[in-house]
Write an enzyme that holds these catalytic residues in place. Structure first.
Site, PDB file in Angstrom:
ATOM      1  N   GLU A   1      -7.837 -20.326 -16.671  1.00  0.00           N
ATOM      2  CA  GLU A   1      -8.218 -20.953 -15.398  1.00  0.00           C
ATOM      3  C   GLU A   1      -9.408 -21.847 -15.697  1.00  0.00           C
ATOM      4  OE1 GLU A   1     -10.633 -19.058 -12.618  1.00  0.00           O
ATOM      5  OE2 GLU A   1      -9.681 -19.920 -10.872  1.00  0.00           O
TER       6      GLU A   1
ATOM      7  N   ASP B   1      -4.093   3.870   2.803  1.00  0.00           N
ATOM      8  CA  ASP B   1      -5.525   3.587   3.010  1.00  0.00           C
ATOM      9  C   ASP B   1      -5.735   2.132   3.449  1.00  0.00           C
ATOM     10  OD1 ASP B   1      -6.705   3.003  -0.453  1.00  0.00           O
ATOM     11  OD2 ASP B   1      -5.080   2.113   0.725  1.00  0.00           O
TER      12      ASP B   1
ATOM     13  N   ASP C   1      -1.869  -1.172  -3.683  1.00  0.00           N
ATOM     14  CA  ASP C   1      -2.168  -0.419  -4.911  1.00  0.00           C
ATOM     15  C   ASP C   1      -1.012  -0.514  -5.894  1.00  0.00           C
ATOM     16  OD1 ASP C   1      -1.790   2.233  -2.616  1.00  0.00           O
ATOM     17  OD2 ASP C   1      -0.225   1.484  -3.967  1.00  0.00           O
TER      18      ASP C   1
ATOM     19  N   HIS D   1      -4.665 -16.838  -5.007  1.00  0.00           N
ATOM     20  CA  HIS D   1      -5.492 -16.050  -4.078  1.00  0.00           C
ATOM     21  C   HIS D   1      -6.773 -16.792  -3.676  1.00  0.00           C
ATOM     22  CE1 HIS D   1      -7.063 -15.577  -8.054  1.00  0.00           C
ATOM     23  NE2 HIS D   1      -8.173 -15.079  -7.553  1.00  0.00           N
ATOM     24  N   ASP D   2      -6.975 -17.981  -4.270  1.00  0.00           N
ATOM     25  CA  ASP D   2      -8.162 -18.788  -3.937  1.00  0.00           C
ATOM     26  C   ASP D   2      -7.817 -20.004  -3.092  1.00  0.00           C
ATOM     27  OD1 ASP D   2      -9.469 -18.433  -7.316  1.00  0.00           O
ATOM     28  OD2 ASP D   2      -9.777 -17.181  -5.537  1.00  0.00           O
TER      29      ASP D   2
ATOM     30  N   ASP E   1      -9.900 -15.823 -16.353  1.00  0.00           N
ATOM     31  CA  ASP E   1     -10.710 -16.277 -15.222  1.00  0.00           C
ATOM     32  C   ASP E   1     -11.841 -17.206 -15.680  1.00  0.00           C
ATOM     33  OD1 ASP E   1     -11.241 -15.675 -12.305  1.00  0.00           O
ATOM     34  OD2 ASP E   1     -13.176 -15.148 -13.148  1.00  0.00           O
TER      35      ASP E   1
ATOM     36  N   ASP F   1      -5.231  -9.959 -15.615  1.00  0.00           N
ATOM     37  CA  ASP F   1      -6.293 -10.913 -15.324  1.00  0.00           C
ATOM     38  C   ASP F   1      -7.499 -10.551 -16.186  1.00  0.00           C
ATOM     39  OD1 ASP F   1      -6.691 -12.564 -12.182  1.00  0.00           O
ATOM     40  OD2 ASP F   1      -7.909 -12.860 -13.990  1.00  0.00           O
TER      41      ASP F   1
ATOM     42  N   ASP G   1       0.855  -1.197   0.000  1.00  0.00           N
ATOM     43  CA  ASP G   1       0.000   0.000   0.000  1.00  0.00           C
ATOM     44  C   ASP G   1       0.882   1.236   0.000  1.00  0.00           C
ATOM     45  OD1 ASP G   1      -2.012   1.601   2.601  1.00  0.00           O
ATOM     46  OD2 ASP G   1      -1.861   1.982   0.433  1.00  0.00           O
TER      47      ASP G   1
HETATM   48  O1  TEU Z   1     -12.049 -18.554  -9.410  1.00  0.00           O
HETATM   49  C1  TEU Z   1     -12.919 -19.506  -9.994  1.00  0.00           C
HETATM   50  C2  TEU Z   1     -13.042 -20.640  -9.126  1.00  0.00           C
HETATM   51  O2  TEU Z   1     -13.295 -21.719  -9.579  1.00  0.00           O
HETATM   52  C3  TEU Z   1     -12.827 -20.403  -7.687  1.00  0.00           C
HETATM   53  O3  TEU Z   1     -13.814 -19.481  -7.249  1.00  0.00           O
HETATM   54  C4  TEU Z   1     -13.006 -21.674  -6.999  1.00  0.00           C
HETATM   55  O4  TEU Z   1     -14.253 -22.219  -7.407  1.00  0.00           O
HETATM   56  C5  TEU Z   1     -13.057 -21.426  -5.537  1.00  0.00           C
HETATM   57  O5  TEU Z   1     -12.431 -20.211  -5.258  1.00  0.00           O
HETATM   58  C6  TEU Z   1     -12.316 -22.563  -4.911  1.00  0.00           C
HETATM   59  O6  TEU Z   1     -12.397 -22.368  -3.539  1.00  0.00           O
HETATM   60  C7  TEU Z   1     -11.962 -17.357 -10.168  1.00  0.00           C
HETATM   61  C8  TEU Z   1     -11.140 -16.384  -9.365  1.00  0.00           C
HETATM   62  O7  TEU Z   1      -9.823 -16.895  -9.203  1.00  0.00           O
HETATM   63  C9  TEU Z   1     -11.839 -16.190  -8.042  1.00  0.00           C
HETATM   64  O8  TEU Z   1     -11.068 -15.347  -7.186  1.00  0.00           O
HETATM   65  C10 TEU Z   1     -13.185 -15.546  -8.304  1.00  0.00           C
HETATM   66  O9  TEU Z   1     -13.898 -15.469  -7.079  1.00  0.00           O
HETATM   67  C11 TEU Z   1     -14.010 -16.369  -9.299  1.00  0.00           C
HETATM   68  O10 TEU Z   1     -13.269 -16.847 -10.418  1.00  0.00           O
HETATM   69  C12 TEU Z   1     -15.111 -15.494  -9.892  1.00  0.00           C
HETATM   70  O11 TEU Z   1     -14.505 -14.500 -10.695  1.00  0.00           O
END
Ligand code: TEU
Length: 567
Positions: A265, A26, A30, A337-338, A207, A99, A22
């Site tokens: 993805e 805030d 960023d 990040h997921d 995505d 992305d 950051d």
């Molecule tokens: O993720 C798609 C996706 O399949 C994931 O949401 C997955 O189903 C879940 O996170 C597993 O725990 C993409 C992005 O990476 C995610 O951050 C978004 O929330 C999603 O698409 C919708 O854009």
């Protein structure tokens, strides 16, 4: 270099901008914060930065709900900042992968605002609108057009009173799905992509790109349990998916003076499908993200935890290596990040945190394919010690908790799953130093910093030559300097061993052996036909234990991983 295949020796680093750095206090990361930290990435040696969305967005799904594809959300900065980022990366010989989130937009996107304004608006057909089922009253339970469940809990259908119809949203109700059957939608996406490429962007992470082709009949799925049906046969890799990707490739990617790097993805995609998506002769995508290996430690849903079985992980990764050996290309990742932090999930974030984090990096980066390093993975960052549901921010977790507890589940049981697998684990701020808020912000961070930042932080690990950071730096260097790492044939060894992960890579007269002990106890590696004794005098290219093993004796210390080379 500009050669077509520079990307086959490249390593990609994913930045989740909200949590990276950051610059304006805030509490939210960023673009200027990222620009200020590029030397960290250059020191690590990565080649490409995948930047999670920074476009204008209501932030319902932290930017994966886009309201303007060609403007930057003020939270993250401006278009000029993106131009500065592109220039700063290119100066360092690095590239930028944006992305691309085009399965859906935000419900605040101008396209959707128009589409929902009336049933005869020219953009009505840019999204999926359907009347209530069987003439039922809209908004009443059971009137939804089909029985599909959203990835973020509840029905995929949201009733729009004003126009008397439902719209489809595979994710949140603020993320309506675009209708790719409509050529106007496809052309608008292609035009936007070309606009970004003309701005100097070098690639796209796409995505949930395998959801853009759906069975237009949107039929009910089979109900295996509960009230929702299985949408996957009608939603994943739909009838026109290859047609759409080939068209996207032709309209956007082909014929540019510089190679455009693409990764799709693809939840639910099989290796057979991936052979088609990534076969260079089919001109679709360069590689895909599979979810199969990050599914081996849960049952029906990601919240039903099962213990990791190493042979299950080896079977999946080995199948993907074999399946894409002669055609196509793998991506390689433990984290994004997921997903929860790999060292907490697949390693040991207790006493063996550093060593197991280095082992995980070794195993992944010595596979064939393009490795992805998620921000903080190179620091050995761990899951966060979340307390109650009030500490979580992710819509997926909050909606799951509300639905599960609403259906009578024990809140503490649900929290156990969320603490282990919730996406917020990957989204706590990157830990730069041991100061307050780990040097991420001078303000109040949007999500708390992990208390272990006093020892787990960039300043500390860069100063320690035996750290996770320098191990990742050496792995990346190996990929850049030893051709067998990027191009060698992969052979899985000891497929039935529940503790040792072993495989070879071979190219011309060079053979590499990777052996890794996925346990906290010393182990004697079983000899078998493939793992013969000749490795005893092989060169030790990389060892994650100090002082290192002078030679491979067959014994591995707890969480020890070796890379050996013989010719
Ligand atoms: O993720 C798609 C996706 O399949 C994931 O949401 C997955 O189903 C879940 O996170 C597993 O725990 C993409 C992005 O990476 C995610 O951050 C978004 O929330 C999603 O698409 C919708 O854009």
């Amino acid at each position: 270099d500009s050669s077509e295949d520079w990307w086959r020796t490249a390593v990609v680093y994913q930045v989740y901008p909200r949590s990276f750095a950051d610059s304006d206090g805030d509490g939210i990361g960023d673009l200027r914060g990222l620009i200020g930290r590029l030397d960290h990435l250059a020191l690590l040696g990565v080649d490409v930065v995948w930047l999670s969305p920074v476009y204008r967005s209501p932030q319902d799904d932290n930017g994966y709900d886009i309201s303007d594809y060609q403007d930057i959300d003020p939270t993250f900065g401006t278009l000029d900042d993106v131009d500065d980022l592109v220039a700063a990366l290119h100066e360092r010989g690095m590239r930028l992968m944006m992305d691309l989130v085009v399965n859906h937009t935000s419900d605040e996107h101008a396209w959707f605002v128009e589409s929902r304004s009336s049933t005869d608006n020219p953009k009505r057909d840019w999204y999926w609108w359907r009347p209530p089922r069987d003439g039922m009253a809209g908004g009443t339970p059971g009137a939804e057009p089909n029985n599909w469940e959203s990835a973020f809990s509840g029905s995929v259908w949201e009733y729009d009173e004003a126009s008397g119809e439902y719209f489809l949203h595979v994710f949140s109700r603020k993320q309506p799905d675009l209708n790719w059957e409509n050529p106007e939608v496809r052309e608008a996406v292609y035009s936007m992509m070309r606009w970004w490429l003309d701005r100097g962007v070098d690639g796209f992470r796409m995505d949930v790109i395998n959801l853009i082709s759906k069975d237009p009949a949107l039929p009910d799925g089979i109900v295996h349990s509960g009230t929702f049906g299985d949408s996957s046969p009608y939603l994943i890799n739909g009838p026109r998916i290859h047609e759409f990707l080939a068209e996207l490739n032709r309209e956007v990617l082909r014929g540019r003076e510089r190679k455009v790097l693409t990764v799709g993805e693809m939840p639910g995609t099989t290796v057979e499908q991936a052979r088609l998506f990534t076969d260079p002769d089919r001109h679709e995508l360069d590689m895909v993200f599979t979810f199969e290996h990050v599914g081996v430690d849960h049952a029906q849903t990601k919240w039903d935890l099962v213990p990791l079985q190493l042979t299950a992980l080896k079977t999946v990764l080995g199948r993907w290596q074999a399946g894409l050996a002669d055609v196509g290309w793998n991506s390689l990742y433990w984290n994004n990040h997921d997903q929860p932090r790999a060292v907490s999930r697949f390693g040991d974030d207790g006493p063996w945190r550093v060593r197991s984090a280095k082992l995980l990096g070794t195993v992944l980066h010595l596979h064939r394919g393009t490795p992805y390093v998620y921000q903080g993975e190179e620091l050995g960052m761990t899951n966060h010690p979340f307390g109650g549901i009030d500490e979580l921010r992710d819509i997926e977790s909050l909606n799951h908790y509300a639905q599960a507890v609403g259906l009578g589940a024990d809140p503490e049981h649900v929290m156990t799953s969320l603490r282990s697998r919730g996406r917020d684990n990957a989204r706590t701020p990157v830990q730069w130093d041991d100061s307050a808020h780990a040097g991420f912000t001078t303000g109040e961070p949007w999500l708390p910093v992990n208390p272990n930042h006093d020892e787990v932080n960039a300043a500390a690990v860069i100063a320690d030559e035996h750290s996770v950071f320098h191990h990742y730096r050496r792995l990346i260097e190996l990929r850049h300097t030893v051709p067998a790492v990027a191009h060698g044939d992969f052979t899985m060894l000891l497929p039935d061993d529940e503790v040792v992960y072993a495989f070879t890579r071979s190219l011309d007269d060079v053979e590499l052996l990777v052996v890794a002990n996925f346990s906290g106890d010393p182990v004697q590696v079983e000899r078998d036909a493939a793992l013969d004794l000749d490795w005893a005098d092989a060169e030790v290219l990389l060892d994650n234990v100090e002082p290192g093993a002078g030679a491979f004796t067959g014994r591995l210390e707890p969480w020890q991983a070796l890379v050996l080379r013989r010719t």
